[in-house]
Design a protein around this motif. Structure first.
Motif, PDB file in Angstrom:
ATOM      1  N   GLY A   7       0.804  -1.217   0.000  1.00 49.66           N
ATOM      2  CA  GLY A   7       0.000   0.000   0.000  1.00 49.66           C
ATOM      3  C   GLY A   7       0.838   1.270   0.000  1.00 49.66           C
ATOM      4  O   GLY A   7       2.076   1.239   0.084  1.00 49.66           O
ATOM      5  N   GLU A   8       0.162   2.378  -0.072  1.00 49.53           N
ATOM      6  CA  GLU A   8       0.854   3.673  -0.088  1.00 49.53           C
ATOM      7  C   GLU A   8       1.562   3.941   1.224  1.00 49.53           C
ATOM      8  O   GLU A   8       2.690   4.453   1.252  1.00 49.53           O
ATOM      9  CB  GLU A   8      -0.133   4.786  -0.392  1.00 49.53           C
ATOM     10  N   ALA A   9       0.899   3.584   2.341  1.00 47.52           N
ATOM     11  CA  ALA A   9       1.495   3.854   3.651  1.00 47.52           C
ATOM     12  C   ALA A   9       2.764   3.043   3.852  1.00 47.52           C
ATOM     13  O   ALA A   9       3.751   3.532   4.412  1.00 47.52           O
ATOM     14  CB  ALA A   9       0.483   3.539   4.758  1.00 47.52           C
ATOM     15  N   GLY A  10       2.764   1.800   3.390  1.00 49.97           N
ATOM     16  CA  GLY A  10       3.966   0.984   3.507  1.00 49.97           C
ATOM     17  C   GLY A  10       5.066   1.464   2.586  1.00 49.97           C
ATOM     18  O   GLY A  10       6.242   1.508   2.968  1.00 49.97           O
ATOM     19  N   ALA A  11       4.705   1.833   1.356  1.00 50.99           N
ATOM     20  CA  ALA A  11       5.701   2.324   0.402  1.00 50.99           C
ATOM     21  C   ALA A  11       6.390   3.573   0.927  1.00 50.99           C
ATOM     22  O   ALA A  11       7.590   3.791   0.683  1.00 50.99           O
ATOM     23  CB  ALA A  11       5.037   2.602  -0.942  1.00 50.99           C
ATOM     24  N   ALA A  12       5.651   4.403   1.650  1.00 45.00           N
ATOM     25  CA  ALA A  12       6.225   5.638   2.200  1.00 45.00           C
ATOM     26  C   ALA A  12       7.288   5.352   3.261  1.00 45.00           C
ATOM     27  O   ALA A  12       8.116   6.210   3.558  1.00 45.00           O
ATOM     28  CB  ALA A  12       5.121   6.504   2.783  1.00 45.00           C
ATOM     29  N   GLN A  13       7.270   4.148   3.849  1.00 48.67           N
ATOM     30  CA  GLN A  13       8.240   3.799   4.889  1.00 48.67           C
ATOM     31  C   GLN A  13       9.508   3.152   4.333  1.00 48.67           C
ATOM     32  O   GLN A  13      10.448   2.887   5.077  1.00 48.67           O
ATOM     33  CB  GLN A  13       7.591   2.846   5.900  1.00 48.67           C
ATOM     34  N   PRO A  54       7.336  -1.039 -10.937  1.00 49.01           N
ATOM     35  CA  PRO A  54       6.514   0.174 -10.950  1.00 49.01           C
ATOM     36  C   PRO A  54       5.693   0.322  -9.669  1.00 49.01           C
ATOM     37  O   PRO A  54       5.346  -0.672  -9.019  1.00 49.01           O
ATOM     38  CB  PRO A  54       5.584  -0.043 -12.161  1.00 49.01           C
ATOM     39  N   TYR A  55       5.370   1.553  -9.368  1.00 43.99           N
ATOM     40  CA  TYR A  55       4.667   1.845  -8.123  1.00 43.99           C
ATOM     41  C   TYR A  55       3.343   1.092  -8.020  1.00 43.99           C
ATOM     42  O   TYR A  55       3.002   0.558  -6.960  1.00 43.99           O
ATOM     43  CB  TYR A  55       4.423   3.353  -8.017  1.00 43.99           C
ATOM     44  N   GLN A  56       2.577   1.034  -9.108  1.00 41.78           N
ATOM     45  CA  GLN A  56       1.279   0.371  -9.061  1.00 41.78           C
ATOM     46  C   GLN A  56       1.412  -1.113  -8.760  1.00 41.78           C
ATOM     47  O   GLN A  56       0.538  -1.709  -8.139  1.00 41.78           O
ATOM     48  CB  GLN A  56       0.537   0.576 -10.383  1.00 41.78           C
ATOM     49  N   SER A  57       2.498  -1.725  -9.194  1.00 41.78           N
ATOM     50  CA  SER A  57       2.766  -3.115  -8.868  1.00 41.78           C
ATOM     51  C   SER A  57       3.308  -3.239  -7.443  1.00 41.78           C
ATOM     52  O   SER A  57       2.894  -4.115  -6.677  1.00 41.78           O
ATOM     53  CB  SER A  57       3.771  -3.698  -9.858  1.00 41.78           C
ATOM     54  N   LEU A  58       4.216  -2.359  -7.107  1.00 42.44           N
ATOM     55  CA  LEU A  58       4.881  -2.384  -5.803  1.00 42.44           C
ATOM     56  C   LEU A  58       3.874  -2.443  -4.657  1.00 42.44           C
ATOM     57  O   LEU A  58       3.977  -3.273  -3.749  1.00 42.44           O
ATOM     58  CB  LEU A  58       5.754  -1.137  -5.670  1.00 42.44           C
ATOM     59  N   ILE A  59       2.884  -1.570  -4.682  1.00 42.07           N
ATOM     60  CA  ILE A  59       1.968  -1.449  -3.538  1.00 42.07           C
ATOM     61  C   ILE A  59       1.009  -2.632  -3.415  1.00 42.07           C
ATOM     62  O   ILE A  59       0.357  -2.799  -2.376  1.00 42.07           O
ATOM     63  CB  ILE A  59       1.162  -0.133  -3.600  1.00 42.07           C
ATOM     64  N   ALA A  60       0.921  -3.488  -4.442  1.00 37.55           N
ATOM     65  CA  ALA A  60       0.026  -4.651  -4.384  1.00 37.55           C
ATOM     66  C   ALA A  60       0.738  -5.913  -3.909  1.00 37.55           C
ATOM     67  O   ALA A  60       0.103  -6.953  -3.751  1.00 37.55           O
ATOM     68  CB  ALA A  60      -0.609  -4.896  -5.751  1.00 37.55           C
ATOM     69  N   GLY A  90       1.145  -3.770  13.225  1.00 41.23           N
ATOM     70  CA  GLY A  90       0.224  -2.635  13.247  1.00 41.23           C
ATOM     71  C   GLY A  90       0.362  -1.864  11.946  1.00 41.23           C
ATOM     72  O   GLY A  90       0.248  -2.427  10.861  1.00 41.23           O
ATOM     73  N   ASP A  91       0.659  -0.561  12.050  1.00 40.31           N
ATOM     74  CA  ASP A  91       0.863   0.257  10.848  1.00 40.31           C
ATOM     75  C   ASP A  91       2.329   0.363  10.458  1.00 40.31           C
ATOM     76  O   ASP A  91       2.650   0.994   9.457  1.00 40.31           O
ATOM     77  CB  ASP A  91       0.298   1.667  11.091  1.00 40.31           C
ATOM     78  N   ARG A  92       3.193  -0.252  11.243  1.00 40.55           N
ATOM     79  CA  ARG A  92       4.633  -0.146  10.990  1.00 40.55           C
ATOM     80  C   ARG A  92       5.086  -1.254  10.046  1.00 40.55           C
ATOM     81  O   ARG A  92       4.867  -2.431  10.300  1.00 40.55           O
ATOM     82  CB  ARG A  92       5.413  -0.228  12.298  1.00 40.55           C
ATOM     83  N   LEU A  93       5.735  -0.848   8.951  1.00 37.49           N
ATOM     84  CA  LEU A  93       6.291  -1.816   8.010  1.00 37.49           C
ATOM     85  C   LEU A  93       7.522  -2.456   8.633  1.00 37.49           C
ATOM     86  O   LEU A  93       8.458  -1.769   9.054  1.00 37.49           O
ATOM     87  CB  LEU A  93       6.672  -1.118   6.699  1.00 37.49           C
TER      88      LEU A  93
END
Length: 422
Positions: free
Chosen positions: A361-367, A376-382, A389-392
């Protein structure tokens, strides 16, 4: 056929399907109708002679008030024959979509959970069912795969250690009337499902249409013969697609990358077969996408665009076409470490024990301190990632966090091998 010759025929078919080394135990799905009750008797006689165990199951879809009595009939017969029997109940239809399609999907899912270590489950589809299936698919404009009808054995992939089970149809060359005659001679009991006369269902309308077409020579036997010939063509086309895949397709972290020039140079049937198989491989879905939707999506990506289909994103890159999971299809999917995620992967290892697997997801990619090259980003986040919790905590494609094991649960033997059975 006489009752003796039908038992002999059944033994020969089972030898072809399962031999020469027979399993210790097989499963059998029985509804209480004439076809499946005949199969129960045939399977009982065969397993007793061969020393093979037999477990029986009924899937009660809860759609008719008579279903409980039908399950009771099967239970009584199994008790008399000495076989273990279970009833599985489905209450998942919300009234939307195709009822029979939803019931069929649910039936396979429930049987897959019930089977335990069983690798073979028998179903009582007949030559008449085969003919009706071919006629329905002909009405939908199906190609070779659709007109090949039902296979006498089909692998059903699952997110399990053994990868799934074999669905066996040993009665595909036997007429419905022969099975009822068999039961009548043996004084066996069965029930008639009133939905078999309900014209709301496509199969019932096709059954009635066959009665009209039979005088023209378009009867059940002719359609089943056509299915057999199409099945041979299907096997050849699958082999051709698998051979093309070894040259034109590579795997990257679960995505498929297809060489654009090589794909465009292939004949249309092989190209569409590669794309359809690729969508199944990436999504983990059992069924292929609809032919018209697939052809339209193929045209878009070969022209340099992108398309969403079958829970996947198809996008043209400079020299390749990428097939990846669509984030929207997995955004809410969660699984504890060690359990199947999205039906396709299992993540494990001591360093991540007790944590949760979900799409990056976007939140994980940001970490991530840095994104992996070439993804690519669209593949990465899937892709699956490990969270506390929310921590990658860990994401293998980027080399982030502690190492862990990742096991692909479908298509374990590679994409080319996958194409030979899908």
């Amino acid at each position: 056929m006489t009752s003796f010759s039908l038992d002999s025929h059944f033994a020969g078919v089972m030898g072809d399907l399962l031999g020469p080394e027979f399993p210790d135990e097989i499963g059998l799905a029985v509804s209480g109708g004439g076809d499946s009750m005949a199969l129960l008797t045939l399977a009982h006689n065969w397993t007793r002679h061969m020393g093979v165990g037999l477990r029986v199951v009924t899937v009660d879809h809860g759609l008719r008030p008579e279903s409980g009595a039908e399950a009771a009939l099967v239970a009584a017969e199994c008790a008399a024959l000495g076989h273990r029997y279970d009833v599985l109940r489905w209450q998942g239809w919300d009234g939307s979509g195709n009822l029979q399609e939803a019931a069929r999907t649910a039936r396979l899912r429930l049987i897959g959970r019930w089977r335990g270590g069983l690798r073979h489950v028998l179903m009582a589809h007949t030559l008449d069912d085969q003919a009706e299936t071919v006629l329905m698919r002909l009405a939908r404009g199906s190609g070779v795969d659709g007109l090949a009808g039902m296979a006498d054995r089909r692998f059903v992939p699952q997110a399990t250690e053994d990868g799934g089970f074999w669905l066996m149809r040993p009665l595909l060359t036997v007429r419905r009337a022969e099975l009822r005659h068999y039961l009548t001679v043996l004084k066996g009991a069965w029930v008639e499902d009133p939905s078999n006369a309900d014209r709301r269902f496509d199969r019932v309308r096709m059954r009635q249409a066959l009665e009209i077409l039979a005088p023209l020579g378009i009867d059940a036997a002719a359609l089943a013969e056509t299915a057999g010939r199409m099945a041979r063509a299907q096997a050849a086309l699958r082999a051709r697609a698998a051979e093309a895949a070894t040259r034109a397709v590579r795997v990257q972290h679960g995505d498929l990358l297809m060489d654009r020039d090589a794909l465009a140079a292939l004949e249309a049937e092989t190209r569409l077969r590669l794309l359809a198989g690729g969508l199944q491989y990436v999504s983990g879905r059992v069924y292929r996408p609809r032919a018209r939707a697939l052809a339209a999506a193929a045209d878009r990506v070969l022209s340099g665009g992108s398309a969403s289909l079958h829970g996947c994103l198809m996008r043209a890159e400079r020299a390749e076409i990428r097939l990846c999971r669509e984030y929207a299809a997995v955004a809410e999917t969660r699984a504890p470490v060690g359990a199947p995620w999205d039906g396709r992967f299992r993540l494990g290892g001591a360093a991540i024990a007790g944590l949760t697997v979900r799409a990056l997801g976007e939140a994980g990619a940001a970490q991530l301190p840095a994104r992996p090259e070439g993804l690519p980003y669209q593949s990465l986040i899937a892709h699956p990632a490990v969270f506390d919790g929310d921590r990658l905590v860990a994401f293998l494609p980027a080399g982030f966090g502690p190492e862990y094991d990742i096991c692909r649960l479908t298509g374990q033997h590679g994409f080319a091998a996958f194409l030979t059975t899908h």
